[in-house]
Design an enzyme around this catalytic site. Sequence first.
Site, mmCIF file in Angstrom:
data_model
loop_
_atom_site.group_PDB
_atom_site.id
_atom_site.type_symbol
_atom_site.label_atom_id
_atom_site.label_comp_id
_atom_site.label_asym_id
_atom_site.label_seq_id
_atom_site.Cartn_x
_atom_site.Cartn_y
_atom_site.Cartn_z
ATOM 1 N N ASP A 359 0.865 -1.168 0.000
ATOM 2 C CA ASP A 359 0.000 0.000 0.000
ATOM 3 C C ASP A 359 0.912 1.232 0.000
ATOM 4 O O ASP A 359 2.124 1.135 0.227
ATOM 5 C CB ASP A 359 -0.882 -0.033 1.255
ATOM 6 C CG ASP A 359 -1.905 1.082 1.274
ATOM 7 O OD1 ASP A 359 -2.335 1.499 0.185
ATOM 8 O OD2 ASP A 359 -2.269 1.542 2.371
ATOM 9 N N ASP A 628 -6.706 -3.095 3.468
ATOM 10 C CA ASP A 628 -5.608 -3.994 3.109
ATOM 11 C C ASP A 628 -5.797 -5.402 3.674
ATOM 12 O O ASP A 628 -5.068 -6.326 3.287
ATOM 13 C CB ASP A 628 -4.275 -3.445 3.649
ATOM 14 C CG ASP A 628 -3.917 -2.099 3.053
ATOM 15 O OD1 ASP A 628 -4.108 -1.939 1.838
ATOM 16 O OD2 ASP A 628 -3.474 -1.216 3.806
ATOM 17 N N ASP A 721 21.295 -37.678 13.569
ATOM 18 C CA ASP A 721 20.295 -36.632 13.783
ATOM 19 C C ASP A 721 20.809 -35.560 14.741
ATOM 20 O O ASP A 721 20.557 -34.361 14.548
ATOM 21 C CB ASP A 721 19.002 -37.244 14.333
ATOM 22 C CG ASP A 721 18.227 -38.007 13.263
ATOM 23 O OD1 ASP A 721 18.512 -37.787 12.070
ATOM 24 O OD2 ASP A 721 17.350 -38.815 13.612
#
Length: 882
Positions: A359, A628, A721
Amino acid sequence: MNKNSNPSAGKVAGKVAPKSVPMVVVQQALRDAAAVLATLESTPQGLDEIQIGARLHRDGPNEVSREKPPHWSLQLLRAFKNPFIVVLLVLAGVQLFTDRSDLTGPVIIAVMVGISVVLSFTQEFRSSRAAEKLKAMVRNTATVTRRASDGHSEQIEVPVVELVVGDIVHLGAGDMVPADLRLLSAKDLFISQAILTGESLPVEKSAPVAGAEAGIRGDPLELPGICYMGTNVVSGSAVAVVLATGARSYLGSLAHSMSGQRVQTSFDRGIRSVSWLLIRFMAVMVPVVFLINGLDKHNWTEAFLFALSIAVGLTPEMLPLIVTANLSKGALAMSRRKVVVKRLNAIQNFGAMDVLCTDKTGTLTLDRIVLERHLDLDGEESDEALEYGYLNSRFQTGLKNLMDKAVLAHRDLEAAAMRYRVVDEIPFDFQRRRMSVVVADGGGEHLLICKGAVEEMLSICAFAQTGDVIEPMTDARRREIKAMTHGLNEDGLRVLVVAVRRQPAHAHAYGVADEDGLIAVGCLAFLDPPKDSAATAIRALHQHGVQVKVVTGDNEAVTRKICREVGLDVAESVQGRDIEALDDVALDALVARVTVFAKMSPLQKARVVRSLQRLGHTVGFLGDGINDAPALHDADVGISVDSATDIAKESADIILLEKNLMVLEEGVLEGRVTFGNIMKYIKMTASSNFGNVFSVLVASAFLPFLPMLPLQILVQNLLYDISQLSIPFDRMDEEYLSRPRKWDAGDIGRFMVWIGPVSSIFDITTFWLMWHYFGANSPAHQSLFQSGWFIEGLLSQTLIVHMIRTRRIPFLQSVASAPVLGLTVAIIVVGMLIPFSAIGAKIGMSPLPPMYFAWLALTLVSYCVLTQLMKLIYIRRYGRWL
């Protein structure tokens, strides 16, 4: 009187904004006041308690419904909504059911799932609470006229939520409009509708004259006799009747139309596609491993447990944790820059964003009117026009509007003003569209100074001043002045003309009749200027591959002017009415080439966002107004500011606590770092898993025993991991951050097939060494074989972290961060020590001879060299790595 300028609005979700203002509002705008009051069963004296109670019961409280954050327990359950989490829980359940004597596997899986879920829940819960604290906590009130039980009317303050249709409301400067209102009377009323329309300047409102608006066919938001809920009174006063409250108001219908499930963002789509790619791969390979081992070894129970362990190994169980940790780290980094991340996924979407729609008002601009130019009638700079404008603004006694304040703030002329004293003034009104002050300097003359709209001012000017020469005002001169001011309008400037008249001092009061025969001196041009950081931020975004498009409700001339000043292409611009009749195909073609969209409604803004998404873009939207909210909601990443309306903040994914646009660039880079680190884990895991399965298939075809026991696989998988836990703290190479990054499941599959078999080559050489060189070629020596592959497999998987994390040569051209280096070295040391420990003996491993480690070093160096070679070939062929 309402003391808060921020409307209470709820969380919005959904697809579109309403196309128009509720019809009841438009209909009542076209009728006279008596008819409106009669229809609403109200009077100028207001409503009584019985009427108020009945209407509250019928219509409900005057508030826009808002969805509060879900209970913490629901947020916790939602953290389990991940395909890998579900797969892991199923695998843990199956393993627990088939072998209750050994809980190691299920416990390892449960720990991984628990860490991921708790971390994800904690970050989302904290973010939602931080966003809630941003909302204003004051109690809104409004001044109304109501009838007491004895029949007398009085003005009282009531909570805004208790307003009902038919209430008589009094408005004053600084008030928030508490409902959709129809004006009954107004004096010098200016309303800021920026949160609805994007227009930076306030609009004039006045009580309608019967029949005057009957011909209006334009935007209902421009009806001069209607004030809308959530807008603000800049100056003046008014009395109005309530037409619509709560959900029936324009603001309420906007929020209601956006209810529903939030659309999937590029992150959601990307993580889903990658997840199902890996799950499909696992679903194909695990049964193959099970059948080969069962048919070859004839021990179906052992084959099932081994296949189950392979399934756990293939499942990227750390993906939820790595993703969440990366996003949380990004959110923490952004919080240090005074940015609240409401939805963690928005961090990655920030990095993937390749189009930012913004905007204009309050985002690119200061949302503050300034005096841009002060000119004579030929368009040249004029201090005389400024001085007369200053005196007019300085000596008026009414509430000064935004343009008066801009004049006074432009330059300090108080020393000049001290020579004058105010004699009289002629206040502004909507018919004249001008105001005058009369001042005296003690010289026996009065000086009338008038400023106002161009047309109205030129109609009362009999002379025009050019330099020091005063000439009669001719029609030709009027046309010249209008052409000059029109040019200023085309540049987005709001223009006021300044005129004067000197006359002998007299005692009688001045009036409108005295505004005649004036000398036009010059004009004042006003603008809501761009922020200092706007041009720099847009230039930085362009450098990082992000297009910027302006999508605003403000007028086209103003928007084009601001866009030029911040460096945006304005070769072509369109207005909302131009796209209203276009179908999606035509709109997509238009949106692809146009940068500036002006006079856009909320619905049209959201259509532009969805059009860009159909074109394959990841779209961000930056806005702060109610108008908006739909676009903020539909965008892949919605960005708002702390001073935005509640409805905009609740539609946004990210809230800037400071209106510093440079934070956008930082957010983009942080998002790309986050995405890059996520992709590191996914590509490391996918390629490593593919290589492991390939190796398992080869080993199962010729070995009389399992190449690795199920528990050994789980321990190896756990150590690998753990080595990945530091990835969120790794850095990214500069070239990776230079352009947007998006999910590509096809690229991951291709990467897996290219890089995975490289590790299998060295797994097979290790099999050969253990079988032939070290004599581990019978079930009696299987523990030595399994120990040898355990270490080689773990170290090669750990080293791949450094090989895959960069397209450069690792350790020489690009060095990992300290946490990555430290953790991978620690895992390598622990992995090599396990076969020599009591833990190794417990899980069926045995110590390895010293010569094994010499061969291991040669194997790992060869593996790194071949992987780097494959990397160069892959990059040359496909133009990308991560």
